[in-house]
Design a protein around this motif. Sequence first.
Motif, PDB file in Angstrom:
ATOM      1  N   UNK A  40       0.763  -1.167  -0.153  1.00  0.00           N
ATOM      2  CA  UNK A  40       0.030   0.138   0.186  1.00  0.00           C
ATOM      3  C   UNK A  40       0.785   1.050  -0.031  1.00  0.00           C
ATOM      4  N   UNK A  41       0.663   2.151  -0.710  1.00  0.00           N
ATOM      5  CA  UNK A  41       1.268   3.538  -0.750  1.00  0.00           C
ATOM      6  C   UNK A  41       0.341   4.602  -0.188  1.00  0.00           C
ATOM      7  N   UNK A  42       0.666   5.606   0.801  1.00  0.00           N
ATOM      8  CA  UNK A  42      -0.158   6.507   1.271  1.00  0.00           C
ATOM      9  C   UNK A  42       0.513   7.777   0.632  1.00  0.00           C
ATOM     10  N   UNK A  43      -0.159   8.642  -0.179  1.00  0.00           N
ATOM     11  CA  UNK A  43       0.445   9.506  -1.214  1.00  0.00           C
ATOM     12  C   UNK A  43      -0.533  10.875  -1.003  1.00  0.00           C
ATOM     13  N   UNK A  44      -0.842  11.210   0.303  1.00  0.00           N
ATOM     14  CA  UNK A  44      -1.759  12.394   0.425  1.00  0.00           C
ATOM     15  C   UNK A  44      -0.970  13.638   0.984  1.00  0.00           C
ATOM     16  N   UNK A  45       0.468  13.385   1.305  1.00  0.00           N
ATOM     17  CA  UNK A  45       1.320  14.605   1.680  1.00  0.00           C
ATOM     18  C   UNK A  45       1.874  15.184   0.271  1.00  0.00           C
ATOM     19  N   UNK A  46       1.868  16.367   0.430  1.00  0.00           N
ATOM     20  CA  UNK A  46       2.535  17.252  -0.934  1.00  0.00           C
ATOM     21  C   UNK A  46       3.937  17.638  -0.659  1.00  0.00           C
ATOM     22  N   UNK A  73      -3.676  11.128   9.758  1.00  0.00           N
ATOM     23  CA  UNK A  73      -4.182  10.059  10.572  1.00  0.00           C
ATOM     24  C   UNK A  73      -4.792   9.089   9.437  1.00  0.00           C
ATOM     25  N   UNK A  74      -4.379   7.767   9.099  1.00  0.00           N
ATOM     26  CA  UNK A  74      -5.050   6.969   8.182  1.00  0.00           C
ATOM     27  C   UNK A  74      -5.085   5.628   8.350  1.00  0.00           C
ATOM     28  N   UNK A  75      -5.814   4.863   7.603  1.00  0.00           N
ATOM     29  CA  UNK A  75      -6.041   3.399   7.836  1.00  0.00           C
ATOM     30  C   UNK A  75      -4.991   2.646   7.068  1.00  0.00           C
ATOM     31  N   UNK A  76      -4.235   1.893   7.738  1.00  0.00           N
ATOM     32  CA  UNK A  76      -3.292   0.923   7.031  1.00  0.00           C
ATOM     33  C   UNK A  76      -3.638  -0.128   5.930  1.00  0.00           C
ATOM     34  N   UNK A  77      -4.991  -0.616   6.187  1.00  0.00           N
ATOM     35  CA  UNK A  77      -5.526  -1.302   5.459  1.00  0.00           C
ATOM     36  C   UNK A  77      -5.698  -1.268   4.013  1.00  0.00           C
ATOM     37  N   UNK A  78      -6.142   0.192   3.888  1.00  0.00           N
ATOM     38  CA  UNK A  78      -6.753   0.655   2.693  1.00  0.00           C
ATOM     39  C   UNK A  78      -6.215   2.174   2.203  1.00  0.00           C
ATOM     40  N   UNK A  79      -5.407   2.849   3.082  1.00  0.00           N
ATOM     41  CA  UNK A  79      -4.885   4.118   3.074  1.00  0.00           C
ATOM     42  C   UNK A  79      -5.901   5.276   3.077  1.00  0.00           C
ATOM     43  N   UNK A  80      -7.153   4.928   3.637  1.00  0.00           N
ATOM     44  CA  UNK A  80      -8.107   5.899   3.717  1.00  0.00           C
ATOM     45  C   UNK A  80      -7.670   6.906   4.768  1.00  0.00           C
ATOM     46  N   UNK A  81      -7.619   8.252   4.584  1.00  0.00           N
ATOM     47  CA  UNK A  81      -7.538   9.158   5.391  1.00  0.00           C
ATOM     48  C   UNK A  81      -8.650   9.549   6.259  1.00  0.00           C
ATOM     49  N   UNK A  82      -8.247   9.245   7.589  1.00  0.00           N
ATOM     50  CA  UNK A  82      -9.522   9.548   8.759  1.00  0.00           C
ATOM     51  C   UNK A  82      -9.508  10.965   9.000  1.00  0.00           C
TER      52      UNK A  82
END
Length: 289
Positions: A40-46, A73-82
């Motif tokens: 999984x890749x979390x890419x919401x930071x700029x 703060x985000x879920x590690x299962x799907x990368x969804x931002x909380x």
Amino acid sequence: MEDVDFADEPDEDGEMGDEEWETEDEGVEEGADPHDDSELTYSKHTASVFCVSLDPKENALAVTGGEDDKACVWRITDGETMFECIGHKDSVTCATFSHDSSMVATGDMSGLIKVWKVEDTKEIWSFEVADLEWLEWHPCAHVLLCGTADGNTWMWKIPSGECKTFQGPNCPATCGQFLPDGKTAVVGYEDGSVRLWDLKQGSTLHVLKGSDAHSGPLTCVSSNADGSLILTGSVDCDTKMVNTATGKVVGVFRTESNVSKASKREEGEAETNSVESVGFCSVYVIYII
């Protein structure tokens, strides 16, 4: 044994023939994305990400802080931002969950610290100190501890904000940690000294300085499971083991890099190595340079 027949053998000058040698990079188009084995890749930071922490209760959430002046703060299962922890004035370099994962604390380089309630994503407390060096939660209570560039160590009850300060030497408090008993903390300083603090009394139990101190700024500290021993790491490439009951250094781990640094100092060359992380497991001591 059969002779091995190479297609291109060295010529008289020891050079290989004109045939090109295949490399691992051959066939990769310029500008193509590098190979990525992550799930999984979390890419919401700029901008660059400076810190990351997992929630200790469920290991279901992560918090990351970055150069874009926010934490997520985000879920590690799907990368969804909380939710996003916004309102910081500088790069977020500290972000961590409380022991029960109900709160998350974020701190930026300028010294603005915020605490958020994870359940309803609301900011419940904030405070501003001098330039922030480090930030961590108490092992079993809603209490925050941090060190700042002016040498102070701060402790707060959250969310009431009751506060204590512990004045160190006139130099940055570069690293620190609660000990497992929750009543004591170890703090390392830029001048190479180490202090063990009684958090209730606000006084030092032991101070390591002089020959017991490091010859360079502290970079990291860690304690074993029962808090009887601590490790300290420094830019001098030494790792020291300290007995917390006596305040005595009981072991020094010196790497080859330490010898190299001494030689470089004599030759006027730049020093590049340092101990960056230390830790205990059940059997061994681990340190990383």
